[in-house]
Each structure stands twice: as structure tokens, then as C-alpha cells.
Design an enzyme around this catalytic site. Sequence first.
Site, short mmCIF file in Angstrom:
data_model
loop_
_atom_site.label_atom_id
_atom_site.label_comp_id
_atom_site.label_asym_id
_atom_site.label_seq_id
_atom_site.Cartn_x
_atom_site.Cartn_y
_atom_site.Cartn_z
N GLY A 18 -43.03 84.72 115.84
CA GLY A 18 -42.87 84.06 117.36
C GLY A 18 -44.27 83.93 117.69
O GLY A 18 -45.20 83.52 116.85
N GLU A 48 -45.92 86.95 111.88
CA GLU A 48 -45.81 85.50 111.68
C GLU A 48 -45.85 84.80 112.89
O GLU A 48 -44.87 84.44 113.67
CB GLU A 48 -44.59 85.03 110.79
CG GLU A 48 -44.35 85.73 109.54
CD GLU A 48 -45.48 85.14 108.52
OE1 GLU A 48 -46.10 84.09 108.55
OE2 GLU A 48 -45.49 85.86 107.20
N LEU A 49 -47.16 84.20 113.26
CA LEU A 49 -47.48 83.74 114.45
C LEU A 49 -47.61 82.37 114.64
O LEU A 49 -47.40 81.54 113.88
CB LEU A 49 -48.61 84.51 115.31
CG LEU A 49 -48.32 86.16 115.10
CD1 LEU A 49 -49.57 86.82 115.75
CD2 LEU A 49 -47.08 86.51 115.82
N TRP A 52 -36.69 81.02 118.02
CA TRP A 52 -35.68 80.00 118.08
C TRP A 52 -35.70 78.77 117.22
O TRP A 52 -34.84 77.88 117.26
CB TRP A 52 -35.66 79.47 119.78
CG TRP A 52 -36.76 79.26 120.10
CD1 TRP A 52 -37.46 79.97 121.16
CD2 TRP A 52 -37.41 78.16 119.89
NE1 TRP A 52 -38.79 79.26 121.48
CE2 TRP A 52 -38.87 78.12 120.99
CE3 TRP A 52 -37.37 76.69 119.58
CZ2 TRP A 52 -39.71 77.04 121.05
CZ3 TRP A 52 -38.33 75.86 119.53
CH2 TRP A 52 -39.56 75.90 120.39
N ASN A 53 -36.82 78.53 116.53
CA ASN A 53 -37.17 77.10 116.21
C ASN A 53 -36.12 77.01 114.55
O ASN A 53 -35.82 75.92 114.24
CB ASN A 53 -38.42 76.87 115.79
CG ASN A 53 -39.24 77.89 115.06
OD1 ASN A 53 -38.76 78.91 114.65
ND2 ASN A 53 -40.40 77.39 114.54
N CYS A 61 -43.58 75.98 112.71
CA CYS A 61 -45.01 76.81 112.73
C CYS A 61 -45.95 76.27 112.04
O CYS A 61 -47.00 75.84 112.29
CB CYS A 61 -44.55 78.28 112.61
SG CYS A 61 -43.85 78.51 110.97
N GLU A 98 -51.26 75.27 120.84
CA GLU A 98 -49.98 75.10 119.82
C GLU A 98 -49.01 74.13 120.83
O GLU A 98 -48.71 74.77 121.82
CB GLU A 98 -49.35 76.43 119.40
CG GLU A 98 -48.23 75.72 118.58
CD GLU A 98 -47.58 77.13 118.06
OE1 GLU A 98 -47.43 78.34 118.96
OE2 GLU A 98 -47.27 77.33 116.78
P1 NDP Z 1 -41.79 84.15 121.29
O1 NDP Z 1 -42.97 85.00 121.20
O2 NDP Z 1 -41.68 83.63 122.84
O3 NDP Z 1 -40.29 85.04 121.29
C1 NDP Z 1 -40.17 85.58 119.52
C2 NDP Z 1 -39.15 86.68 119.82
O4 NDP Z 1 -39.86 87.87 120.47
C3 NDP Z 1 -38.00 86.23 120.51
O5 NDP Z 1 -36.76 86.80 119.72
C4 NDP Z 1 -38.08 86.85 121.83
O6 NDP Z 1 -37.14 87.06 122.59
C5 NDP Z 1 -38.94 88.26 121.36
N1 NDP Z 1 -39.65 88.99 122.53
C6 NDP Z 1 -40.02 88.35 123.63
N2 NDP Z 1 -40.91 89.18 124.11
C7 NDP Z 1 -40.77 90.47 123.39
C8 NDP Z 1 -41.39 91.74 123.50
N3 NDP Z 1 -42.11 92.13 124.60
N4 NDP Z 1 -41.16 92.57 122.63
C9 NDP Z 1 -40.32 92.15 121.39
N5 NDP Z 1 -39.85 91.00 121.43
C10 NDP Z 1 -39.91 90.00 122.28
O7 NDP Z 1 -41.95 83.10 120.38
P2 NDP Z 1 -40.88 81.70 120.37
O8 NDP Z 1 -39.44 82.07 120.25
O9 NDP Z 1 -41.11 80.91 121.47
O10 NDP Z 1 -41.03 81.09 119.03
C11 NDP Z 1 -42.03 80.08 118.92
C12 NDP Z 1 -43.26 80.54 118.15
O11 NDP Z 1 -43.06 81.20 117.07
C13 NDP Z 1 -44.29 79.54 117.89
O12 NDP Z 1 -45.53 80.24 118.47
C14 NDP Z 1 -44.31 79.47 116.55
O13 NDP Z 1 -45.54 78.95 116.05
C15 NDP Z 1 -44.19 80.89 116.03
N6 NDP Z 1 -43.46 80.77 114.72
C16 NDP Z 1 -44.20 81.20 113.66
C17 NDP Z 1 -43.80 81.06 112.41
C18 NDP Z 1 -44.41 81.61 111.10
O14 NDP Z 1 -43.93 81.89 110.04
N7 NDP Z 1 -45.97 81.91 111.47
C19 NDP Z 1 -42.39 80.49 112.09
C20 NDP Z 1 -41.84 79.87 113.36
C21 NDP Z 1 -41.95 80.09 114.58
P3 NDP Z 1 -36.42 86.04 123.73
O15 NDP Z 1 -36.35 84.56 122.89
O16 NDP Z 1 -34.95 86.64 124.03
O17 NDP Z 1 -37.45 86.05 124.89
#
Ligand code: NDP
Length: 515
Positions: A229, A251-252, A155-156, A285, A383
Site C-alpha cells: 500500500g 511493498e510501498l 485496491w489496484n 506501483c 506518486e
Molecule cells: P493504503 O496504504 O491506503 O492502504 C493499503 C491497505 O492498508 C488497505 O487495505 C487499507 O485498508 C489498509 N490500511 C489502512 N490503514 C491501515 C492501518 N492503520 N493499519 C493497517 N492497515 C491499514 O494504500 P492503497 O490501498 O491506496 O494502495 C495504493 C498504494 O499502494 C500506492 O501507494 C501504491 O504505490 C502502493 N502499491 C505498492 C505496490 C508494490 O508492490 N510496491 C503494489 C501496489 C500498490 P482500507 O483500504 O480499507 O483503508
Amino acid sequence: MATVEQHLPETHNGAVSAAAGIPVENPATGEIIATVPDLGADAVAEMAARARAAQPEWEAYGFEGRARVMLRAQKWIMDNAARVVETIVSETGKTYEDAQLAEIGYAGNAFGFWANEAQGYLADEHVKSSQLLVKGKKLLLRYRPIGLVGVIGPWNYPLTNSFGDCIPALMAGNTVILKPSEVTPLTSLLLADALRECGLPEDVLQIATGRGETGAALVGHVDMIMFTGSTRTGRKVAAEAAARLIPASLELGGKDPMIVLSDADLERAANFATYYSMQNAGQTCISIERVYVEEPVYDEFVAKVAEKVRALRVGKPEGFGTVEVGAITFPPQLEIIKDHVQDALDKGAKVLAGGHELPGAGRFYEPTVLVDVDHTMKIMTEETFGPTLPIMRVRDADEAVELSNNSHYGLGSSVFTRDTKRGEAIARRLEAGAANVNDAMINYTVLELPMGGAKASGLGSRHGAGGIRKYCSQQAIVVTRMGMKKELFMYPYRPRTSRMLAGLFKLLYGRGKRA
Ligand code: NDP
């Protein structure tokens, strides 16, 4: 309030009406601004079938045909920048500047970059071999689209993160299903409409709005999954991808360190620490999330940063130039931020700026500077993903490197020093996917460089050659133009031929020394 079912193709509507909608909130006001469909597993399966049917025609467009669509989209983004910014701001609560710089700026660049560079990265490679048996043969490495790519976004940065992956996947000739975060689906729906307007054929890019379950269902249907995420969800996605034996690129999360050496330009270092910790309200991130400062300049650096952070305006963005720090997009994130700050205070940290949630409508947290922090505190090790900056005093560069590496994350990092040679040497010791000397985060804008995390920050990378080749399967092609009727090693086996081959191998590979 708007419902956005009209963004979805006709065939989705059955699934839409059967499923409950997901309300989309403006985090800066608390208002519900739209509802989107919560697509279930059946709807995802139907989308996957349509995507597979659409893929061969899209691949047949060739690089030039696909690039034409992407270049039109680049122009569309620029012509419609104000509308895209409004959409991003409305669902994330970020500032107009954050939306313009890190989303419009990135997407404008990315559409053009991949349109122009995809063919070069994916062109057939003529390979030369030292292997005698293939002398005279044509040897090729070919990249072919993997088929159907699933992209799951956070979402960011609803535009940058999700489309930063969709664009190269599409340019490689794949069809894509994007599952945006349930919190920020509107930008993805708008962009999918835009791409259709720019000539992208139906079903080549589809948006699967929904919650985590929709993302999980998507992993079950695609040929490759690109996930951005949290590390926690990333592990689940990787496990599911492993069970299906499909590639996953992840990408976490991160906890990016910044090191300030005593010979650094302190004014620049303080400005960078302030900007990259607070930009996007700290919900980035790759950024600056903890700082280690050498003893002799610690007090001066801290004073500069505290003064700069206290001057920041936080609140509802009303247009360009109104606030520096916007809203906390994801409701549970605010609780994490408060918990990390409280945990630090309980263990002896001091707040020099901020430290509180703002009262009233919307979700805001004051830009916060903490000192007297150490690695027993969550604010230094987990984080936080909020507008917080903990600063720690260190003896010397070695201690700073050791503490920087004392993390299960390894996304970005920075070192500030006037001695750039020493800075580079320190950068090489940091266990992070990116290390900037006298800079921060800038590597993300260089699409020629790989961007990916070390340790628990990810697997694989986006950008650069690897950022598009991962959406392909490799095929080795060997063409024998003039062959003999039979090769020497073939049946029947004869002692004389075997002796000859043994002699040949010895000649080729047996001339080295054992000691
Ligand atoms: P989440 O891991 O909560 O969610 C990421 C996505 O995965 C959302 O679309 C979510 O859906 C979906 N999701 C949730 N559960 C599942 C599942 N079991 N299987 C498949 N998909 C699923 O992360 P956030 O949205 O909270 O994002 C923030 C995180 O992302 C931070 O840790 C940040 O560091 C990281 N990030 C990393 C980046 C990088 O380039 N390394 C860049 C930007 C962010 P829903 O939201 O609908 O639950």
C-alpha cells in the site's frame, strides 16, 4: 446489489450482523454492487484463534499436499477466468485486458510457480563451516513456517497483489488472514471460496473485510505482516510491527523514472512510455511515471507519445477491446491526480494530451501528457497514481540519472538505448529495486527475481527465494554424532589448556599482515 456475507464462514455471522456493512462501488458506473462486513477487532481476534488452531494440520500436509491444492487452484483460475475478470472489473473499473493480463496471467503463473518451487526454496540446507570445533558435525539451516501471516492488500490489483503474497505464505505451511482494501474486497472473497473448493482446509485462509482499523487490528494478532500500500500507511504498520517485535515486509509507493537516450529505438520507447504510464489507468506501483529524454531526440519522442496517448479511448469497459483506459478506482485518488496536474500547470507546464476529468457517471481521467515540467512540481516528485505522463528534457545521461535518483522513492526504473552495455551500466546507477533496459515492469513477471523497493518504496521483497523465506523463521540445527565425554575447553580451567588454545587461535587466525 448483493451482500456477500455468505462468503464468510458461519462463525463470522455474529460479527457481521453486529457491524455495519461496507458498500462496494463499481467505479466505472458509481453503482453500489455489494456490501461486505466491516469486521471489528473482536472478529479479527476470533479469526486469529481459528487460524492458529488450523495451522499444524496444514503444515502437516507437507509441500506435496499443499502443492496439490495450489495446482487445483491454478486450474480453477483458468476455468473460471471470465468470472474472476468480471469480479475484478466490477470493483476496480479497470479494463478487461488489464484484469486478464496483469491479474489472471499473474495468478495463473504464481499458483504453479510456488506449488513447484516452494520445496526447493525451503529445503533444509546442509552447511559447511570453517570452524574447527564443529568438524564432523551435521550442520543444518532449516526454514519452518512462522505460524500465522497477515496480508494487507491495496485496491489496484486485488488478485495479483494480495494473492501474490498469500500463495507463498500458504505454501510455506502458514495460515493466512488477508485484509483486502475496503474498496475491492470481492475478488478476495471469491478466491477464498475457490481455494476451499480446491481443498484448502477451513480457516487456513480467511478474509478479514473491513477498513483501515481492521488492518491495524490484524497487525496486533499475527506472527508476520506483509503489507502492500502507500508509504504513509506502511510506516504505521512498520511501527506497530516494531512494537510487537514481529517481522514486516512492505511493498510501498513509487515514482518510477524512464530514461530515453538519444540512440534509443524511439518507436519502442514511445510505445513503452504510453503503455506503462496508462496501463491500469496509471494505478500501478511499478510502471513509468516520469520520463527524462536526451535533448537531441526530445521533440521527436514527445510528438510520438502525444500522438499515441491522444488515440487512447477512456471510459467504462464494456468487454474486451472497448477502451484502453478504465476508471480511477479509489475516490480520493481522482482529487490527487487533479491536484498534481493543476500544480504543474500553475508552475508553467503544458498539456499536450488530456488534462481533464471526464464528466458523467463513473470516475475517469483523460490520459494526459505534460511537458515543460521540472522537480518543483508534484507531478515529478510525488506518486500521482493516475493516467498522467510528465516528460522532461535533459542535457545528457548523467543529468537523467541524477534526476531519476532525486526522489525518496526507489521502486522501478527503465533505460532505453541501443547500446545495451551502456544501458546496463546506467541501470546499475539507478537507486531502484528494479531497473529494466529497453523494457519496463517486466521484472515483476519474473517470479524468480526479487521484487522490492529501495528507499521509501519498501522493506524486504516478494518473489524469489526471499519472497517465501520471509514467511519462515530460520532454525539452525547442529547434530553431534560421535562426541568425546568432554570437550577440551571445558572445566576445570587449566593454564596449560588455555596456552594450547591461545596457540591454536594464533595459528588459525594470526598469520595475516597488519599493513
Ligand atoms: P493504503 O496504504 O491506503 O492502504 C493499503 C491497505 O492498508 C488497505 O487495505 C487499507 O485498508 C489498509 N490500511 C489502512 N490503514 C491501515 C492501518 N492503520 N493499519 C493497517 N492497515 C491499514 O494504500 P492503497 O490501498 O491506496 O494502495 C495504493 C498504494 O499502494 C500506492 O501507494 C501504491 O504505490 C502502493 N502499491 C505498492 C505496490 C508494490 O508492490 N510496491 C503494489 C501496489 C500498490 P482500507 O483500504 O480499507 O483503508
